[in-house]
Write a protein that holds these residues in place. Sequence first.
Motif, PDB file in Angstrom:
ATOM      1  N   TYR A   1     -20.436  17.133  12.055  1.00  0.00           N
ATOM      2  CA  TYR A   1     -20.418  18.209  11.069  1.00  0.00           C
ATOM      3  C   TYR A   1     -21.823  18.478  10.555  1.00  0.00           C
ATOM      4  N   ARG A   2     -22.093  19.780  10.366  1.00  0.00           N
ATOM      5  CA  ARG A   2     -23.403  20.259   9.973  1.00  0.00           C
ATOM      6  C   ARG A   2     -23.257  21.224   8.804  1.00  0.00           C
ATOM      7  N   HIS A   3     -23.915  20.908   7.707  1.00  0.00           N
ATOM      8  CA  HIS A   3     -23.904  21.787   6.544  1.00  0.00           C
ATOM      9  C   HIS A   3     -25.293  22.379   6.337  1.00  0.00           C
ATOM     10  N   TYR A   4     -25.321  23.653   6.027  1.00  0.00           N
ATOM     11  CA  TYR A   4     -26.570  24.367   5.774  1.00  0.00           C
ATOM     12  C   TYR A   4     -26.540  24.958   4.372  1.00  0.00           C
ATOM     13  N   GLN A   5     -27.712  25.134   3.795  1.00  0.00           N
ATOM     14  CA  GLN A   5     -27.852  25.921   2.575  1.00  0.00           C
ATOM     15  C   GLN A   5     -28.725  27.121   2.903  1.00  0.00           C
TER      16      GLN A   5
ATOM     17  N   THR B   1     -17.489  30.043  11.169  1.00  0.00           N
ATOM     18  CA  THR B   1     -18.364  29.599  10.085  1.00  0.00           C
ATOM     19  C   THR B   1     -17.546  29.507   8.802  1.00  0.00           C
ATOM     20  N   HIS B   2     -17.745  28.420   8.048  1.00  0.00           N
ATOM     21  CA  HIS B   2     -17.056  28.228   6.774  1.00  0.00           C
ATOM     22  C   HIS B   2     -18.065  28.312   5.627  1.00  0.00           C
TER      23      HIS B   2
ATOM     24  N   VAL C   1     -18.581  27.192   2.182  1.00  0.00           N
ATOM     25  CA  VAL C   1     -17.972  26.149   1.338  1.00  0.00           C
ATOM     26  C   VAL C   1     -18.174  26.451  -0.138  1.00  0.00           C
TER      27      VAL C   1
ATOM     28  N   ASP D   1     -23.556  27.237   0.492  1.00  0.00           N
ATOM     29  CA  ASP D   1     -23.389  26.013   1.284  1.00  0.00           C
ATOM     30  C   ASP D   1     -22.443  26.398   2.413  1.00  0.00           C
TER      31      ASP D   1
ATOM     32  N   ARG E   1     -20.765  25.559   6.359  1.00  0.00           N
ATOM     33  CA  ARG E   1     -20.472  24.543   7.382  1.00  0.00           C
ATOM     34  C   ARG E   1     -20.196  25.229   8.714  1.00  0.00           C
TER      35      ARG E   1
ATOM     36  N   THR F   1     -27.224  18.629   5.662  1.00  0.00           N
ATOM     37  CA  THR F   1     -26.358  17.467   5.873  1.00  0.00           C
ATOM     38  C   THR F   1     -25.927  17.404   7.330  1.00  0.00           C
TER      39      THR F   1
END
Length: 340
Positions: free
Chosen positions: A191-195, A236-237, A239, A252, A254, A309
Motif C-alpha cells: 500500500y502506498r499513500h500520497y499527499q 484511486t482512493h 482518504v 491524502d 491511496r 507512506t
Amino acid sequence: MITQDDNTVAEPNGSEYDKAEVDSPTKHIELSYQVLDKDVGTRLDKMASLAFDGFSRVQLQGYINDGSLLVNQATQKPKYAVRQGDVLSLLAAFEDHSNDLPENITLDIVYEDDHVIIINKPAGMVVHPGAGNRTGTLVNALLYHYPDNAHLPRAGLVHRIDKDTTGLLVVAKTKSAQLELTNQLKDKSVYRHYQCIVSGTPADILRHALIDAPIGRHSTQRTKMAVKDSGKPAVTHIVRATALSDTHSLLDVRLETGRTHQIRVHLSHKGFPLVGDKVYGSPTKKGTLTTEQRQAIQDFPRQALHAHTLGFIHPATGDAVEFFAPLPSDIVALIHVFNN
C-alpha cells in the motif's frame, strides 16, 4: 522484467513516474561446479560464493531461493551442507548496467537491511536512466552505493515515481526479494499513500472519494496519459481532504493500482488538478486567495505530490512493515503560506 501497474520493475504498472526509459540489455550466465572432498559439509550459499567468482553471498542466496542455482538439478536451501560429488549449476539472467555510470549521489536512506532499501527520493531526480537522462538518476546512485545491485533487473528497483514527485521507494537487494515484492504489487498487498495539494474544496473533492477510471496513453499527445475506455483499470482512493483555503485542499490519497501518472490524471480528470502540475494542471480558480498565496501557487515549480507512506510484507521475515517520510520543505512552505 518486473511491475507496479505501469510503474514497477517488470512491465511497469506505474505509480507516478516519467516513462522515458530504456531497458538495459540482459545477459545470461551458465556456470557449474563439482564439490570436492575438501568442500564437504560447507553450506551451499558459502560454497557457491567460493565456487562462483563475481557474486556476493547475498546475490547467490537469491539465486538459490528462486531456483536459478541448483544442486544436482534440484533446489536446496542456502543452509544445505554440500556432499562429495554434488554438482552446483547456476543458470540465471541479469541486466547489464555497464553503460550506466555509477555516481556518488547522496541517497536519503530511511531503512536498510540485507534484503531491501527504503529511499526517500528528492524532487528532480529521475529514477532510471533514459533518453536525455543518462546520469544523475537513482539507478546511477544505486550502482555506486550498492554495486551488487548491478546484477538485478533495474538495479533492484521494484517501483518508481515521477522525477518531480518526492517520497518513498523500495529497492530490493536480492533477486528473490525483488520477485516477492513485485508479486505483492501485482496482488495489491503493497500500500502506498500520497499527499498532494490540489485546486478544489473538500466538499467537492470527497464526492469523488473513489475514482475508478481506466487510464491509457493519450490519443494525440503520446507523452501524456488520459482517462479512456480502452485504458487499463485504475483505482484511486481519496482518504482525507483538508481545506487550505476556499480554493485549495491538502489530500491524502491511496493507490489501489499504479498506472503511469495515475494520481495526477485522475484528479485532473475530476477537476481537481495538482498545484504545480505543468502537464495535467490548469490555471488557479478564482477565490479569496491573497496576493502572496496566488503568487506561491503560480511559482511552485513542480507537482505538489509526495509519497509519504509505504507498507508491504517483508520478503524475508514475512512481517508487515510500514515506512513514513514527512512532507518535504517546499510543500510545507506552501502550506504555511495558506495558513497565514
